[in-house]
Design an enzyme around this catalytic site. Structure first.
Site, short mmCIF file in Angstrom:
data_model
loop_
_atom_site.label_atom_id
_atom_site.label_comp_id
_atom_site.label_asym_id
_atom_site.label_seq_id
_atom_site.Cartn_x
_atom_site.Cartn_y
_atom_site.Cartn_z
N SER A 1 0.86 -1.18 0.00
CA SER A 1 0.00 0.00 0.00
C SER A 1 0.89 1.23 0.00
O SER A 1 2.07 1.15 0.38
CB SER A 1 -0.87 0.01 1.26
OG SER A 1 -1.52 1.26 1.41
N TYR B 1 -2.15 -0.57 10.38
CA TYR B 1 -2.22 -0.89 8.94
C TYR B 1 -0.89 -0.54 8.27
O TYR B 1 -0.33 -1.32 7.51
CB TYR B 1 -3.38 -0.11 8.31
CG TYR B 1 -3.59 -0.37 6.84
CD1 TYR B 1 -4.26 -1.51 6.39
CD2 TYR B 1 -3.13 0.53 5.88
CE1 TYR B 1 -4.46 -1.74 5.04
CE2 TYR B 1 -3.33 0.31 4.52
CZ TYR B 1 -4.00 -0.83 4.11
OH TYR B 1 -4.20 -1.05 2.77
N LYS C 1 1.85 -2.95 6.37
CA LYS C 1 2.19 -2.77 4.96
C LYS C 1 3.68 -2.46 4.79
O LYS C 1 4.29 -2.90 3.80
CB LYS C 1 1.31 -1.68 4.34
CG LYS C 1 -0.17 -2.08 4.23
CD LYS C 1 -0.38 -3.31 3.34
CE LYS C 1 -1.84 -3.61 3.09
NZ LYS C 1 -2.06 -4.79 2.24
#
Ligand code: NAD
Length: 277
Positions: A143, A156, A160
């Protein structure tokens, strides 16, 4: 695109969004596609769209956070099609929208189990097959949040960033064995992850969490999660729009194809220029 016809690919998170588009793209290029997802209904639907279009697809349920489930997925792929040429390790979630001190241990463990450990479990099962057959190409979905920090999304972003580091490290381990390992770093893309946030996770935050996050965080949250509807999110993208999942799928297919034969360990931003800013 040359070099994909007749090959076998496993795509995780293929019931929706980027994974579904990737599975459909590989099928359109003539690959045998193992469509995998934890959501059985969505996975079956993706496989049906491929078969309806004349492609070859097999749905296999998987929970990427569970090693046995992933091993079963790879076993079925190899038993059915006789090889495993490509893998798109793509399944992921985006749940915690909170400042770091408001993330619970359970939320932290869950997102890392799916988004980071889930990529490792897949590669752990895929790599022996690819090594044994003497070739393979893997693309992991990272991401933009794996390249830069994101306030309110630290778990998150950490996962990533982990995917990016894992991709580089595994690429080095397997480079001399003709197995390439790359990643894509999507920018904002029209999928359920974006719309799910609007309808679900933000509303499920406690009042304390929302207040704790503060006005600045909420502005970031709204800008990010309403990307499809909110022009201010688009303002952050130099190309002035958010991506369609198909724009990710083409890049994944390219990275698996022989056209990318000298690319390994790379994380390719697919972000309308965001990371150039
Ligand atoms: P999506 O929600 O449309 O698709 C994700 C899929 O993963 C769903 O079908 C879901 O059922 C599946 N999944 C969730 N947990 C799973 C598990 N434990 N095992 C197997 N499957 C599971 O979202 P998407 O945007 O297509 O997300 C795909 C990937 O792209 C994710 O890794 C996400 O982090 C990444 N990504 C998305 C964006 C974006 O803006 N949409 C941006 C950057 C990165």
């Amino acid at each position: 695109m040359e070099g994909i016809r007749g090959k076998t690919v496993v795509v995780t998170g293929a019931g929706s969004g980027i994974g579904r588009a990737s599975a459909q793209r590989f099928a359109a290029e003539g690959a045998n596609v193992v469509v995998s997802d934890i959501d059985e209904q969505a996975g079956h639907e993706s496989a049906a769209t491929i078969k309806d279009a004349g492609g070859d697809a097999l749905f296999v349920p998987v929970d990427v956070a569970d090693t046995a489930s992933v091993e079963h997925m790879i076993d079925v792929a190899v038993e059915t099609y006789g090889s495993l040429d490509f893998a798109h390790n793509n399944a992921g979630i985006l749940t915690d929208f909170a400042e770091t001190t408001n993330i619970t241990e359970g939320q932290w463990d869950r997102i890392l189990a799916i988004n980071l450990k889930g990529v490792w479990t897949c590669m752990k099962a895929e790599l022996p097959v690819m090594t044994e057959q003497g070739h393979g190409a893997i693309v992991n979905t990272a991401s933009e949040a794996g390249l830069v920090g994101m306030g309110g999304l630290s778990s998150y972003s950490a996962g990533k960033h982990g995917v990016v580091g894992l991709t580089k490290s595994v690429a080095l381990e397997y480079a001399s064995r003709d197995v390439r390992v790359n990643a894509i770093a999507p920018g904002p893309t029209k999928t359920n992850i974006q719309s799910g946030l609007i309808g679900g996770d933000l509303r499920s935050m406690s009042l304390r969490q929302r207040l704790g996050a503060g006005v600045r965080l909420l502005q970031t949250v709204i800008r990010t999660i309403r990307a499809e509807y909110d022009t201010s999110a688009i303002r952050d993208v130099p190309m002035d729009r958010i991506a369609d999942p198909e724009e990710m799928a083409g890049v994944v297919a390219f990275l698996c194809s022989p056209d990318a034969s000298y690319i390994t360990g790379h994380t390719l931003p697919v972000d309308g220029g965001q990371s150039a800013d």
